[in-house]
Every structure is written in C-alpha cells, then in structure tokens.
Design a protein around this motif. Sequence first.
Motif, mmCIF file in Angstrom:
data_model
loop_
_atom_site.group_PDB
_atom_site.id
_atom_site.type_symbol
_atom_site.label_atom_id
_atom_site.label_comp_id
_atom_site.label_asym_id
_atom_site.label_seq_id
_atom_site.Cartn_x
_atom_site.Cartn_y
_atom_site.Cartn_z
ATOM 1 N N LYS A 68 0.813 -1.220 0.000
ATOM 2 C CA LYS A 68 0.000 0.000 0.000
ATOM 3 C C LYS A 68 0.849 1.275 0.000
ATOM 4 O O LYS A 68 0.395 2.318 -0.447
ATOM 5 C CB LYS A 68 -0.941 0.013 1.205
ATOM 6 C CG LYS A 68 -2.074 -0.995 1.083
ATOM 7 C CD LYS A 68 -2.988 -0.963 2.289
ATOM 8 C CE LYS A 68 -4.058 -2.033 2.184
ATOM 9 N NZ LYS A 68 -4.972 -2.040 3.313
ATOM 10 N N GLY A 128 1.285 0.790 10.177
ATOM 11 C CA GLY A 128 1.504 0.559 8.748
ATOM 12 C C GLY A 128 0.503 1.345 7.914
ATOM 13 O O GLY A 128 -0.122 2.296 8.396
ATOM 14 N N ALA A 130 -2.494 0.528 6.740
ATOM 15 C CA ALA A 130 -3.879 0.486 7.226
ATOM 16 C C ALA A 130 -4.029 1.398 8.439
ATOM 17 O O ALA A 130 -5.007 2.146 8.552
ATOM 18 C CB ALA A 130 -4.269 -0.944 7.584
ATOM 19 N N ASN A 149 2.768 0.471 18.749
ATOM 20 C CA ASN A 149 3.322 -0.321 17.643
ATOM 21 C C ASN A 149 4.625 -0.983 18.044
ATOM 22 O O ASN A 149 5.354 -0.460 18.874
ATOM 23 C CB ASN A 149 3.579 0.594 16.433
ATOM 24 C CG ASN A 149 3.900 -0.193 15.180
ATOM 25 O OD1 ASN A 149 3.152 -1.110 14.833
ATOM 26 N ND2 ASN A 149 4.991 0.131 14.503
ATOM 27 N N LYS A 154 8.338 3.953 13.854
ATOM 28 C CA LYS A 154 7.160 4.062 12.965
ATOM 29 C C LYS A 154 5.944 4.546 13.750
ATOM 30 O O LYS A 154 5.164 5.381 13.290
ATOM 31 C CB LYS A 154 6.846 2.693 12.345
ATOM 32 C CG LYS A 154 7.434 2.530 10.955
ATOM 33 C CD LYS A 154 7.335 1.102 10.474
ATOM 34 C CE LYS A 154 5.936 0.704 10.033
ATOM 35 N NZ LYS A 154 5.912 -0.701 9.565
ATOM 36 N N ILE A 186 -1.854 -9.228 13.067
ATOM 37 C CA ILE A 186 -1.859 -10.180 14.189
ATOM 38 C C ILE A 186 -3.292 -10.681 14.388
ATOM 39 O O ILE A 186 -4.222 -9.881 14.504
ATOM 40 C CB ILE A 186 -1.368 -9.512 15.492
ATOM 41 C CG1 ILE A 186 0.008 -8.891 15.277
ATOM 42 C CG2 ILE A 186 -1.325 -10.528 16.634
ATOM 43 C CD1 ILE A 186 0.454 -8.005 16.417
HETATM 44 P P1 ATR Z 1 -0.542 -2.592 5.987
HETATM 45 O O1 ATR Z 1 -0.156 -1.790 4.803
HETATM 46 O O2 ATR Z 1 -1.611 -3.597 5.661
HETATM 47 O O3 ATR Z 1 -0.899 -1.776 7.187
HETATM 48 P P2 ATR Z 1 2.147 -2.920 6.884
HETATM 49 O O4 ATR Z 1 2.451 -1.562 6.383
HETATM 50 O O5 ATR Z 1 3.126 -4.028 6.582
HETATM 51 O O6 ATR Z 1 0.755 -3.463 6.347
HETATM 52 O O7 ATR Z 1 1.915 -2.795 8.484
HETATM 53 C C1 ATR Z 1 1.721 -3.900 9.286
HETATM 54 C C2 ATR Z 1 1.566 -3.453 10.743
HETATM 55 O O8 ATR Z 1 1.379 -4.632 11.526
HETATM 56 C C3 ATR Z 1 2.763 -2.747 11.338
HETATM 57 O O9 ATR Z 1 2.338 -1.856 12.323
HETATM 58 C C4 ATR Z 1 3.542 -3.923 11.948
HETATM 59 O O10 ATR Z 1 4.405 -3.544 13.003
HETATM 60 P P3 ATR Z 1 5.913 -2.994 12.693
HETATM 61 O O11 ATR Z 1 5.763 -1.556 12.317
HETATM 62 O O12 ATR Z 1 6.636 -3.213 13.937
HETATM 63 O O13 ATR Z 1 6.408 -3.845 11.540
HETATM 64 C C5 ATR Z 1 2.420 -4.729 12.505
HETATM 65 N N1 ATR Z 1 2.764 -6.139 12.693
HETATM 66 C C6 ATR Z 1 2.716 -7.112 11.763
HETATM 67 N N2 ATR Z 1 3.077 -8.304 12.296
HETATM 68 C C7 ATR Z 1 3.335 -8.069 13.615
HETATM 69 C C8 ATR Z 1 3.736 -8.884 14.724
HETATM 70 N N3 ATR Z 1 3.938 -10.199 14.584
HETATM 71 N N4 ATR Z 1 3.901 -8.294 15.931
HETATM 72 C C9 ATR Z 1 3.690 -6.983 16.092
HETATM 73 N N5 ATR Z 1 3.323 -6.150 15.070
HETATM 74 C C10 ATR Z 1 3.138 -6.677 13.867
#
Ligand code: ATR
Length: 267
Positions: A68, A128, A130, A149, A154, A186
């Motif tokens: 995205k 992220g 979303a 987060n 971020k 998650i």
């Molecule tokens: P999207 O565009 O769908 O929002 P993204 O930009 O990859 O996807 O964002 C994913 C979000 O989920 C981020 O906030 C990510 O945390 P980080 O910024 O630390 O990467 C969070 N996220 C995904 N898997 C996670 C996990 N196992 N534990 C904690 N946070 C997670």
Amino acid sequence: MIDADTRVFCVFGNPVRHSKGPIIHNAALKKQGINAVYLAFEVQDAAQAVQAVRTLDIRGASVTIPFKESVMAHIDWIDPTARAIGAVNTLVNDDGVLKGYNTDCLAAVAPLIPFGIAGKTVCIVGAGGAARAVAYGIAAHKANIIITNRTEQKGLSLAQAVHGLFIPAREMESIKADVLINTTSIGMTPKEDQISFPAGALTSDMVVMDVVYTPLKTRLLEAAEQKRCTTIDGLSMFIAQAAAQFELWTGVTPDTDLMRSILSSNM
Ligand code: ATR
C-alpha cells in the motif's frame, strides 16, 4: 460470458490467497451486468505489478499487504487524501493514466460513527498503511489518538502526524481507551492464535474493532466479547472499502447487502 471484450480488475498483494475480494467483486459485477472479472495475483514486487497493470490494460486494482505504501512510487497521480495518509489501496486505470486512491480511510471510520468519536480516546494498534488510513480518518473526527506499535520509530512518527500520543508495545497493558482498533495482521490466518492487544487491558465500556476479517472472530474480538465490550468485526470496513472501489472503477454503486451475504456464507 467471458469474451474478447471482458475487462479485468484485480487485487495484488502477498499473501493474497485469503482475500475475499474476488468473491464480492465478481458477484457485484455479475449483478450489475458488467462484462468484467476480478482476479487475485500474488506478486513479489510493486513496480512489476504496476507494470503488469499497464501492459495488460487491467482497468483497476485493489492493493493490499505489503504494497500500500510502495505502490505510490510507481503510479501517475495520487489523490490528495491518499497522499496525506501515505497509502494507496486502489488503482484506477484512466485510459493509461494510473491513479491511486485510499478507500480504507472513510470505510474504517463509518462503523464507529454511531458510537461517537469526537472527544473519545481512540487507541490504534499498528503503524503501517492500514493504521495510517484509520488514524487519518479518526483524527478528522477530533478524537484523542494513542498509537501503539512494535517498531517504535514508525509508531512515533504516525503519532506525531496525527497529533497523538505514542505508547510502546511493551506498555500496552497500561493503555486506557474508549475505542481500540487493531490494524495489524496479528490474529489473521495463519496467525489466528495470536492476540494484538492484551486481554487484561480490555474493559466492558470499550468499543473494540478489528480490521482483520479472516477469521471473522479474531482472538481480540473473542476476548473483547468475554469482557462484554462492544465489538465491530472486519467485515464492515472491508465491505465499505470494496464498495467505494467498485464505484471508482465502474461508476455504479454495488449492492452491499449482496456483498455481505456472500461473504458471510463464504467465511
Ligand atoms: P498494511 O499496509 O496492511 O498496514 P504494513 O504496512 O506491513 O501493512 O503494516 C503492518 C503493521 O502490523 C505494522 O504496524 C507492523 O508492526 P511494525 O511496524 O513493527 O512492523 C504490525 N505487525 C505485523 N506483524 C506483527 C507482529 N507479529 N507483531 C507486532 N506487530 C506486527
């Protein structure tokens, strides 16, 4: 009938096999009598996916995890709201000019409006693409925003962008909020056994919303139900953002009741 005039729409992301986009968009296209199909493509690279859209004259695309943000560098025009959010979830191919929009933002806020947003403390889990759409939409309704987060930098930068407060993930237990929204993956299949926010920090006066819709009842919503919170599942936002995409692509408002009933029977 698929013939030489059939137009193609698609979703690209990775992973994408869990997506319910093809089910609802194809049902809506059929209902409206539009000669088009909607397909799912699991891709590795945003630049190559955008090039494929141009080469094959794909008329519109949904963009999902994790593209995205990265897709923005490869298209020709970005809607001002999507630019402010910093994420694009919809491409429109306007006679070869690829335009980017964000339909997540209004869609995320719509199910919360009946509960009132102004003056409430809204905690957003994630930072992220979303999360940015959700935070931008919530900020427009004058709520007090908390961002939490895993990656602090971020989270901090999103909190600053929406004049909110950042609380590190390790301190989630201490968060007091009226509304909690999970925007991370998650709890999404295949990580359905994980919970995005500690159950111990949920209280019965909270509204708890999850943008994840596979499964429909995430661990977070299960825990929230047990605590007697008000819960909002990921279908509301998913259908609203998809309906807005359909309108951008076809100029026609789709039957959202049909989308919901098809989704419910395919969960
Ligand atoms: P999207 O565009 O769908 O929002 P993204 O930009 O990859 O996807 O964002 C994913 C979000 O989920 C981020 O906030 C990510 O945390 P980080 O910024 O630390 O990467 C969070 N996220 C995904 N898997 C996670 C996990 N196992 N534990 C904690 N946070 C997670």
